[in-house]
Motif scaffolding. Structure first.
Motif, PDB file in Angstrom:
ATOM      1  N   LYS A  16     121.935 119.178  37.454  1.00 11.38           N
ATOM      2  CA  LYS A  16     122.065 120.526  36.885  1.00 11.38           C
ATOM      3  C   LYS A  16     123.511 121.026  36.947  1.00 11.38           C
ATOM      4  CE  LYS A  16     118.030 121.878  35.400  1.00 11.38           C
ATOM      5  NZ  LYS A  16     117.853 122.315  33.989  1.00 11.38           N
ATOM      6  N   ALA A  17     124.253 120.637  37.993  1.00 16.91           N
ATOM      7  CA  ALA A  17     125.649 121.061  38.094  1.00 16.91           C
ATOM      8  C   ALA A  17     126.465 120.487  36.936  1.00 16.91           C
ATOM      9  CB  ALA A  17     126.242 120.624  39.437  1.00 16.91           C
ATOM     10  N   LEU A  18     126.207 119.232  36.599  1.00 20.53           N
ATOM     11  CA  LEU A  18     126.911 118.616  35.469  1.00 20.53           C
ATOM     12  C   LEU A  18     126.526 119.283  34.149  1.00 20.53           C
ATOM     13  CD1 LEU A  18     126.707 114.833  36.422  1.00 20.53           C
ATOM     14  CD2 LEU A  18     128.741 116.280  36.406  1.00 20.53           C
ATOM     15  N   GLU A  19     125.271 119.627  34.050  1.00 23.98           N
ATOM     16  CA  GLU A  19     124.794 120.233  32.801  1.00 23.98           C
ATOM     17  C   GLU A  19     125.274 121.669  32.642  1.00 23.98           C
ATOM     18  OE1 GLU A  19     120.563 121.852  30.964  1.00 23.98           O
ATOM     19  OE2 GLU A  19     120.526 120.315  32.527  1.00 23.98           O
ATOM     20  N   LEU A  20     125.254 122.438  33.733  1.00 25.55           N
ATOM     21  CA  LEU A  20     125.521 123.876  33.633  1.00 25.55           C
ATOM     22  C   LEU A  20     126.934 124.276  34.045  1.00 25.55           C
ATOM     23  CD1 LEU A  20     122.135 125.180  35.129  1.00 25.55           C
ATOM     24  CD2 LEU A  20     122.747 124.946  32.713  1.00 25.55           C
ATOM     25  N   VAL A  21     127.404 123.771  35.192  1.00 30.90           N
ATOM     26  CA  VAL A  21     128.678 124.244  35.750  1.00 30.90           C
ATOM     27  C   VAL A  21     129.876 123.563  35.104  1.00 30.90           C
ATOM     28  CG1 VAL A  21     130.052 124.497  37.853  1.00 30.90           C
ATOM     29  CG2 VAL A  21     127.566 124.808  37.943  1.00 30.90           C
ATOM     30  N   LEU A  22     129.802 122.257  34.906  1.00 27.91           N
ATOM     31  CA  LEU A  22     130.955 121.510  34.396  1.00 27.91           C
ATOM     32  C   LEU A  22     131.538 122.085  33.101  1.00 27.91           C
ATOM     33  CD1 LEU A  22     132.890 119.137  34.691  1.00 27.91           C
ATOM     34  CD2 LEU A  22     131.204 117.704  33.495  1.00 27.91           C
ATOM     35  N   PRO A  23     130.714 122.441  32.100  1.00 28.52           N
ATOM     36  CA  PRO A  23     131.304 123.004  30.877  1.00 28.52           C
ATOM     37  C   PRO A  23     132.164 124.235  31.127  1.00 28.52           C
ATOM     38  CG  PRO A  23     129.011 122.418  30.509  1.00 28.52           C
ATOM     39  CD  PRO A  23     129.249 122.292  31.976  1.00 28.52           C
ATOM     40  N   TYR A  24     131.763 125.048  32.096  1.00 25.27           N
ATOM     41  CA  TYR A  24     132.522 126.270  32.375  1.00 25.27           C
ATOM     42  C   TYR A  24     133.821 125.965  33.109  1.00 25.27           C
ATOM     43  CZ  TYR A  24     128.853 129.289  30.652  1.00 25.27           C
ATOM     44  OH  TYR A  24     127.967 129.928  29.830  1.00 25.27           O
ATOM     45  N   ILE A  25     133.887 124.837  33.804  1.00 24.04           N
ATOM     46  CA  ILE A  25     135.136 124.465  34.474  1.00 24.04           C
ATOM     47  C   ILE A  25     136.235 124.251  33.436  1.00 24.04           C
ATOM     48  CG2 ILE A  25     136.259 122.730  35.921  1.00 24.04           C
ATOM     49  CD1 ILE A  25     133.636 122.323  37.372  1.00 24.04           C
ATOM     50  N   PHE A  26     135.873 123.606  32.317  1.00 26.50           N
ATOM     51  CA  PHE A  26     136.864 123.389  31.260  1.00 26.50           C
ATOM     52  C   PHE A  26     137.398 124.711  30.722  1.00 26.50           C
ATOM     53  CE2 PHE A  26     135.013 119.213  31.317  1.00 26.50           C
ATOM     54  CZ  PHE A  26     136.026 118.371  30.891  1.00 26.50           C
ATOM     55  N   VAL A  27     136.502 125.668  30.550  1.00 27.68           N
ATOM     56  CA  VAL A  27     136.902 126.959  29.981  1.00 27.68           C
ATOM     57  C   VAL A  27     137.730 127.768  30.978  1.00 27.68           C
ATOM     58  CG1 VAL A  27     136.062 129.153  29.068  1.00 27.68           C
ATOM     59  CG2 VAL A  27     134.900 127.027  28.470  1.00 27.68           C
ATOM     60  N   LEU A  28     137.276 127.823  32.221  1.00 27.38           N
ATOM     61  CA  LEU A  28     137.916 128.693  33.212  1.00 27.38           C
ATOM     62  C   LEU A  28     139.226 128.128  33.743  1.00 27.38           C
ATOM     63  CD1 LEU A  28     134.736 129.838  35.165  1.00 27.38           C
ATOM     64  CD2 LEU A  28     136.073 131.162  33.534  1.00 27.38           C
ATOM     65  N   THR A  29     139.520 126.858  33.467  1.00 27.42           N
ATOM     66  CA  THR A  29     140.810 126.299  33.879  1.00 27.42           C
ATOM     67  C   THR A  29     141.776 126.171  32.707  1.00 27.42           C
ATOM     68  OG1 THR A  29     139.928 124.043  33.611  1.00 27.42           O
ATOM     69  CG2 THR A  29     139.838 125.017  35.825  1.00 27.42           C
ATOM     70  N   ASP A  30     141.412 126.733  31.577  1.00 32.29           N
ATOM     71  CA  ASP A  30     142.270 126.661  30.396  1.00 32.29           C
ATOM     72  C   ASP A  30     143.592 127.379  30.653  1.00 32.29           C
ATOM     73  OD1 ASP A  30     143.007 128.137  27.537  1.00 32.29           O
ATOM     74  OD2 ASP A  30     142.378 126.053  27.346  1.00 32.29           O
ATOM     75  N   ALA A  31     144.643 126.896  30.022  1.00 26.51           N
ATOM     76  CA  ALA A  31     145.988 127.449  30.233  1.00 26.51           C
ATOM     77  C   ALA A  31     146.091 128.920  29.848  1.00 26.51           C
ATOM     78  CB  ALA A  31     147.011 126.632  29.447  1.00 26.51           C
ATOM     79  N   GLU A  32     145.233 129.378  28.942  1.00 28.34           N
ATOM     80  CA  GLU A  32     145.279 130.773  28.498  1.00 28.34           C
ATOM     81  C   GLU A  32     144.511 131.697  29.436  1.00 28.34           C
ATOM     82  OE1 GLU A  32     147.185 131.645  25.981  1.00 28.34           O
ATOM     83  OE2 GLU A  32     147.744 129.537  25.828  1.00 28.34           O
ATOM     84  N   GLU A  33     143.801 131.127  30.391  1.00 33.08           N
ATOM     85  CA  GLU A  33     143.001 131.929  31.312  1.00 33.08           C
ATOM     86  C   GLU A  33     143.906 132.556  32.379  1.00 33.08           C
ATOM     87  OE1 GLU A  33     140.733 134.012  32.351  1.00 33.08           O
ATOM     88  OE2 GLU A  33     139.220 132.631  31.550  1.00 33.08           O
ATOM     89  N   GLN A  34     143.411 133.608  33.046  1.00 31.12           N
ATOM     90  CA  GLN A  34     144.155 134.239  34.131  1.00 31.12           C
ATOM     91  C   GLN A  34     144.416 133.222  35.243  1.00 31.12           C
ATOM     92  OE1 GLN A  34     142.261 137.730  35.691  1.00 31.12           O
ATOM     93  NE2 GLN A  34     141.828 138.565  33.646  1.00 31.12           N
ATOM     94  N   THR A  35     145.612 133.261  35.796  1.00 34.39           N
ATOM     95  CA  THR A  35     145.978 132.281  36.820  1.00 34.39           C
ATOM     96  C   THR A  35     145.063 132.335  38.034  1.00 34.39           C
ATOM     97  OG1 THR A  35     148.298 132.347  36.142  1.00 34.39           O
ATOM     98  CG2 THR A  35     147.836 131.522  38.354  1.00 34.39           C
ATOM     99  N   ASN A  36     144.737 133.538  38.506  1.00 32.36           N
ATOM    100  CA  ASN A  36     143.899 133.652  39.700  1.00 32.36           C
ATOM    101  C   ASN A  36     142.481 133.153  39.460  1.00 32.36           C
ATOM    102  OD1 ASN A  36     145.941 134.677  41.295  1.00 32.36           O
ATOM    103  ND2 ASN A  36     145.461 136.811  40.837  1.00 32.36           N
ATOM    104  N   VAL A  37     141.988 133.320  38.243  1.00 34.14           N
ATOM    105  CA  VAL A  37     140.669 132.770  37.902  1.00 34.14           C
ATOM    106  C   VAL A  37     140.738 131.251  37.927  1.00 34.14           C
ATOM    107  CG1 VAL A  37     138.940 132.545  36.086  1.00 34.14           C
ATOM    108  CG2 VAL A  37     139.958 134.779  36.551  1.00 34.14           C
ATOM    109  N   ARG A  38     141.781 130.699  37.326  1.00 33.46           N
ATOM    110  CA  ARG A  38     141.946 129.243  37.302  1.00 33.46           C
ATOM    111  C   ARG A  38     142.016 128.692  38.724  1.00 33.46           C
ATOM    112  NH1 ARG A  38     147.034 127.828  34.061  1.00 33.46           N
ATOM    113  NH2 ARG A  38     146.006 125.842  33.634  1.00 33.46           N
ATOM    114  N   LEU A  39     142.811 129.353  39.558  1.00 34.39           N
ATOM    115  CA  LEU A  39     142.982 128.866  40.927  1.00 34.39           C
ATOM    116  C   LEU A  39     141.697 128.971  41.739  1.00 34.39           C
ATOM    117  CD1 LEU A  39     146.519 130.314  41.734  1.00 34.39           C
ATOM    118  CD2 LEU A  39     145.910 127.914  41.452  1.00 34.39           C
ATOM    119  N   SER A  40     140.908 130.016  41.504  1.00 32.67           N
ATOM    120  CA  SER A  40     139.643 130.152  42.232  1.00 32.67           C
ATOM    121  C   SER A  40     138.697 129.003  41.901  1.00 32.67           C
ATOM    122  CB  SER A  40     138.977 131.503  41.912  1.00 32.67           C
ATOM    123  OG  SER A  40     138.466 131.521  40.597  1.00 32.67           O
ATOM    124  N   VAL A  41     138.735 128.541  40.646  1.00 37.62           N
ATOM    125  CA  VAL A  41     137.911 127.395  40.243  1.00 37.62           C
ATOM    126  C   VAL A  41     138.468 126.100  40.843  1.00 37.62           C
ATOM    127  CG1 VAL A  41     137.146 125.998  38.279  1.00 37.62           C
ATOM    128  CG2 VAL A  41     137.122 128.498  38.121  1.00 37.62           C
TER     129      VAL A  41
END
Length: 625
Positions: A363-388
């Motif tokens: 379930k982690a691969l199915e649900l969480v992994l896709p959001y890791i790609f989005v939340l670590t994107d270069a356009e995302e807030q730095t603190n959000v990226r770092l928290s991930v």
């Protein structure tokens, strides 16, 4: 001799009578030094009585009293045998009646710390010297402040009498707890509610159900919302001591009533307590009631309540299981994480990552992994990226490291907006933000540990971390423009090398060539001196991990040659590295005499930079010792 030892006390008196508030605070902050100068006996017989008398006469400002309370809590080692620590209770007891809440709170914290130390030694000392004081504070009728302090001491007093088996004193303390819980002053009831859970933690199951559960119910029916809020904070500790029937009663009646309370602060308190309650309510019947409560809080009209609930989602999921995490918690948390208008996105991103463990690998691969790609994107807030990124270590423990090197799944949210063709790790290792690159560097030991468990995993990881031109990850970070990353590369290597399957042979193959290249200065290939310092850090922190032959024939000679470099910082760093090599005795005396000694002696006496001279002297002495 005695008059010599009283001089520090006279100095203290003079300082405290100076009239300068800041000078008094500074002096009290050094109370330990005065106690050491006086000795344990004089500290007990003179210093502590003096402080007690001055406190009773109200001669100190609030700032000084707070400092005294804080210092005395750390004074156990300065009054002789630990069995004598009860003498610290007297001055602290005087502070428990003060009007300033910070003074009282600090005094209570210090008394609790001292009492817990004594309980481990001899609980009878606490029963004899502290319990009467607590009961006296609880019975104080002139002003409410002593009773507020008593609320914070009831739990430790109860712990002591339970330890010695004194049923009479225990009954007196429980009675005092009941009296404080029904006190006319809302400030006292608020303090009693805040500490009810701690009292429950030291009592038996029957005492918690018969004596404390009625108090808990009364607190939740109190007309002051601050009392209800404080009572809710201890719900988890109370449930820990209740049977299933009582837990169901708490959830279905008291707790369920509070989630619809007219005060949003009370509803937030329910949300903040729900993870602790879930840990104690894992049976099917209680879990069912708790899931309903969580869903109601999650759909509250106030955004603050919804966010507070979501922030406890991972903790609740750990107790309530995968299905609850996937169907109830994840949809809400994931939506809030990608909503740029959502509050607490940094904390929510951490919760999203923490959900991987209760969800399980699939379930982690199915649900969480896709959001890791989005939340670590270069356009995302730095603190959000770092928290991930900072939670990727726990994610790897659940799903392994492979997904971080794979192409993104087709279910990636907002996939139309961005192209995520590059694996997460590669994208982040090359990120323009140095904090992101640094966070990925810190992740490498976890990846190394994970891949070392697989046959051929070490070579596989090295290949995955390599750049397009097949340069090793060690070279990538050694050449980074930010100093912290270059220095921390060596600390990361010190964690990777001891992992099974790595060791000296791996270091020789993957890192030593990089270090030798950086040590070898070529005029036609200029290397910034900051990068040339990296192998010197390696010599300083990793000398035992290098092959001795390579160390003596390549690394040390090239490092010693740097003593002639025009940059003082490099010469200084060479000396520091050689000092550590000497202290760890990793090179032969022959190598020292042939390669190192002459250059060190020269710079220990004839270097234009005094710091280099000093460090060269230290290194030379280390080799000779």
């Amino acid at each position: 001799m005695s008059s010599e030892k009283t001089k520090p006390l006279e100095f203290l008196m003079e300082e405290l009578n100076s009239g300068d508030a800041q000078q008094c605070v500074t002096c009290i902050s050094r109370l330990k030094i005065i106690a050491m100068a006086m000795g344990a006996d004089e500290t007990r017989t003179q210093l502590l009585p003096y402080l007690k008398s001055e406190i009773k006469e109200n001669k100190f400002t609030d700032e000084v009293q707070v400092t005294i309370a804080d210092q005395l809590g750390k004074f156990v080692d300065f009054i002789g045998p630990k069995s004598e620590a009860h003498c610290l209770f007297d001055p602290l007891y005087c502070l428990c009646s003060g009007e300033e809440s910070t003074v009282r709170d600090t005094a209570v914290i210090s008394i609790n710390a001292i009492a817990n130390t004594l309980i481990n030694l001899d609980a009878g000392i606490v029963v004899e010297f502290l319990v009467p004081k607590v009961l006296d504070l609880a019975a104080h009728s002139d002003w409410f402040t002593p009773r507020v302090s008593a609320c914070g001491l009831i739990a430790v007093a109860c712990k002591a009498v339970v330890a010695v088996g004194n049923s009479e004193k225990k009954a007196a303390i429980i009675k005092a707890c009941k009296d404080l819980s029904s006190d006319d002053s809302p400030m006292v009831r608020r303090a009693a509610a805040a500490h009810l859970g701690n009292v429950a933690d030291v009592l038996s199951q029957s005492e918690a159900a018969n004596d404390l559960l009625p108090l808990y119910k009364a607190f939740l029916a109190d007309d002051q919302d601050s009392v209800r809020v404080n009572a809710l904070k201890g719900t988890g500790l109370l449930c820990k001591k209740l049977d299933t029937a009582c837990k169901l009663e708490v959830l279905n009646r008291e707790f369920n009533r509070c989630i619809t309370d007219k005060s949003w602060r009370v509803r937030i308190a329910c949300a903040e307590a729900i993870a602790d309650v879930a840990k104690e309510c894992t049976k099917p019947e209680t879990s069912k009631a708790l899931i309903k409560i969580y869903k109601d809080l999650q759909s509250d009209a106030e955004q603050e309540v919804r966010v507070a609930t979501a922030l406890r989602g991972a903790g609740a999921s750990a107790a309530l299981g995968c299905e609850f995490a996937a169907e109830t918690v994840f949809p809400v948390v994931s939506k809030l994480c990608v909503d740029v208008n959502s509050a607490s996105r940094v904390e929510l991103s951490t919760v999203l990552m923490e959900l991987a463990k209760p969800l399980g690998k699939e379930k982690a691969l199915e649900l969480v992994l896709p959001y890791i790609f989005v939340l670590t994107d270069a356009e995302e807030q730095t603190n959000v990226r770092l928290s991930v990124i900072n939670q990727l270590g726990n994610f790897i423990e659940t799903v392994g490291g492979e997904p971080l090197f794979a192409a993104p799944p087709s279910t990636t949210p907002n996939s139309d907006a961005q192209d995520y063709n590059t694996p997460i790790i590669h994208r982040l290792m090359d990120d323009k933000n140095w904090r992101v690159r640094h966070a990925i560097l810190q992740l490498i030991p976890k990846l190394a540990e994970e891949y070392s468990k697989k046959n051929g995993g070490i070579e596989d990881l090295d290949a995955k971390l390599s750049t397009a031109d097949e340069s090793s990850w060690c070279k990538r970070y050694a050449m980074d423009p930010y100093a912290l990353i270059r220095v921390d590369l060596i600390h990361v290597l010190s964690k990777v090398v001891p992992i099974s399957g790595y060791g000296t042979r791996w270091l020789e193959a993957k890192c030593t060539p990089v270090f030798i290249k950086l040590l070898t200065y070529e005029a036609n290939v200029p290397i910034p001196y900051q990068h040339r310092a990296v192998p010197l850090y390696a010599l300083e922190f990793l000398p035992r991990h290098f092959d001795v032959t390579t160390l003596e024939n390549k690394l040390i000679p090239n490092a010693v040659a740097m003593l002639e470099d025009k940059v003082p910082n490099l010469r200084l760093q060479v000396c520091k590295a050689l000092e550590q090599v000497a202290k760890q005795k990793v090179v032969s005396k022959e190598c020292f005499h042939k390669v190192i000694e002459a250059s060190l002696q020269k710079h220990a006496t004839d270097d234009e930079d005094v710091d280099v001279t000093s460090f060269a002297n230290n290194a030379h002495k280390a080799f000779l010792s």
